[in-house]
Enzyme design. Structure first.
Site, PDB file in Angstrom:
ATOM      1  N   LEU A 187      39.776  41.078  31.179  1.00  0.00           N
ATOM      2  CA  LEU A 187      39.234  41.418  32.428  1.00  0.00           C
ATOM      3  C   LEU A 187      39.605  40.485  33.640  1.00  0.00           C
ATOM      4  O   LEU A 187      38.984  39.130  33.146  1.00  0.00           O
ATOM      5  CB  LEU A 187      38.391  42.135  31.464  1.00  0.00           C
ATOM      6  CG  LEU A 187      38.287  43.275  30.766  1.00  0.00           C
ATOM      7  CD1 LEU A 187      37.321  43.797  30.743  1.00  0.00           C
ATOM      8  CD2 LEU A 187      38.688  44.547  32.172  1.00  0.00           C
ATOM      9  N   ASP A 188      39.443  40.638  34.428  1.00  0.00           N
ATOM     10  CA  ASP A 188      39.548  39.605  35.661  1.00  0.00           C
ATOM     11  C   ASP A 188      37.648  39.463  36.332  1.00  0.00           C
ATOM     12  O   ASP A 188      36.824  40.414  35.258  1.00  0.00           O
ATOM     13  CB  ASP A 188      39.953  39.971  37.271  1.00  0.00           C
ATOM     14  CG  ASP A 188      41.477  39.936  37.207  1.00  0.00           C
ATOM     15  OD1 ASP A 188      42.013  39.210  36.388  1.00  0.00           O
ATOM     16  OD2 ASP A 188      42.025  40.949  37.194  1.00  0.00           O
ATOM     17  N   PRO A 189      36.879  37.938  36.351  1.00  0.00           N
ATOM     18  CA  PRO A 189      35.757  37.903  36.271  1.00  0.00           C
ATOM     19  C   PRO A 189      34.678  38.743  37.163  1.00  0.00           C
ATOM     20  O   PRO A 189      33.687  39.430  37.306  1.00  0.00           O
ATOM     21  CB  PRO A 189      35.444  36.955  37.033  1.00  0.00           C
ATOM     22  CG  PRO A 189      37.499  35.960  37.390  1.00  0.00           C
ATOM     23  CD  PRO A 189      38.001  37.000  36.614  1.00  0.00           C
TER      24      PRO A 189
END
Length: 298
Positions: free
Chosen positions: A44-46
């Site tokens: 998951l992206d930050p």
């Protein structure tokens, strides 16, 4: 002094917070569980949060089966603004007036249902000549990316207060929700980018089953380990067969065995006492070992 790393097997359903990478979340959970071996089942992206299943020990052998599973997301779109990355981490490229209403927004969504083509974003971990695309993007280099087919199984608008729109998306693995947001914005003629993203589901797992890092930190080691699900939860969608002791031992030794499995293809295999052995390929009355759990030596 922290004790030596130990063998930890199982799956932790983590609720990743906004602001850290998936790898940082994994390393924190690994430290809290004092585990030797760990991996995740798709990043998951930050800026995104939500369900991040983590695999430990023997469970890492089966992580690919969840990596390839369908996902479900809550996506928050900001209409009228495009960014270099398609999300809030990029620089603003354009700003336009938003003249569309909720009915017009809802009317374009069916065009993104079913099998569609997406051009992967430059700011992604997809590799070109051994390097992730985001490295080229940071250097100002644009790489030509062929479109890829993905499947949007469900796309529903759950909130609409333009220019803010919230979508519930169920999709195949490999779908870029940032790209979906950008494409919807382009179809509306005003542009859009993703401002928030929450993973609600992965395979058969739901966000409601997950635990935060703060919850883990508040528990003693025994209660942390009690949260782990067994490795076979990753392949629960596959048919299962029980083997007698002779069959199980043969399979453990890497030998094929005669067995009239009810279905051909990948099969979960268990001992007569219901201990998970791993996966085997069933074909023409034979079970061929595919991916097995390591058994401790006496």
């Amino acid at each position: 002094m922290k004790p030596a790393r130990q063998v930890v097997d199982g799956v932790l359903l983590l609720d990743k917070p906004v602001g850290i990478t998936s790898n940082a979340a994994l390393q924190k959970a690994k430290w809290l569980l004092n585990a030797k071996k760990a991996g995740h089942t798709g990043t998951l992206d930050p800026f995104a949060d939500g369900l991040l299943p983590l695999c430990f020990g023997e469970a890492t052998k089966f992580s690919a089966y969840l990596l390839d599973a369908d996902k479900r997301y809550r996506a928050v779109l900001q209409l009228g603004v495009t960014t270099t990355t398609g999300d809030p981490e990029g620089e603003v490229l354009s700003t336009r007036d938003v003249a569309v209403n909720c009915a017009e927004i809802d009317a374009v969504l069916p065009g993104f249902m079913g099998e569609i083509e997406q051009i992967p974003p430059m700011h992604s971990a997809l590799k070109h000549q051994g390097r992730p695309l985001y490295e080229y993007a940071r250097a100002g280099i644009e790489i030509e990316r062929p479109p890829r087919k993905v499947t949007i199984r469900s796309l529903a608008m759950t909130e609409c207060v333009p220019p803010r729109v919230i979508l519930d998306v169920q999709c195949s693995a490999g779908t870029y929700i940032r790209t979906l947001a950008q494409d919807i914005g382009a179809a509306l003629g005003c542009g859009a980018h993703l401002t928030a993203l929450t993973r609600l589901g992965s395979g058969g797992f739901k966000l409601e089953q997950s635990h935060t890092l703060a919850e883990l930190e508040a528990l003693d080691p025994a209660r942390r380990h009690a949260l782990l699900l067994p490795a076979d939860c990753l392949v629960a969608h596959l048919p299962a067969v029980l083997l007698d002791d002779t069959e199980a031992e043969a399979l453990r030794q890497g030998r094929s065995i005669a067995h009239a499995a009810t279905e051909s293809g990948l099969i979960r295999v268990y001992t007569a006492s219901n201990t998970f052995l791993g996966l085997a390929n069933a074909n023409a009355g034979q079970l061929v070992p595919r991916r097995l759990i390591a058994t401790p030596q006496a």
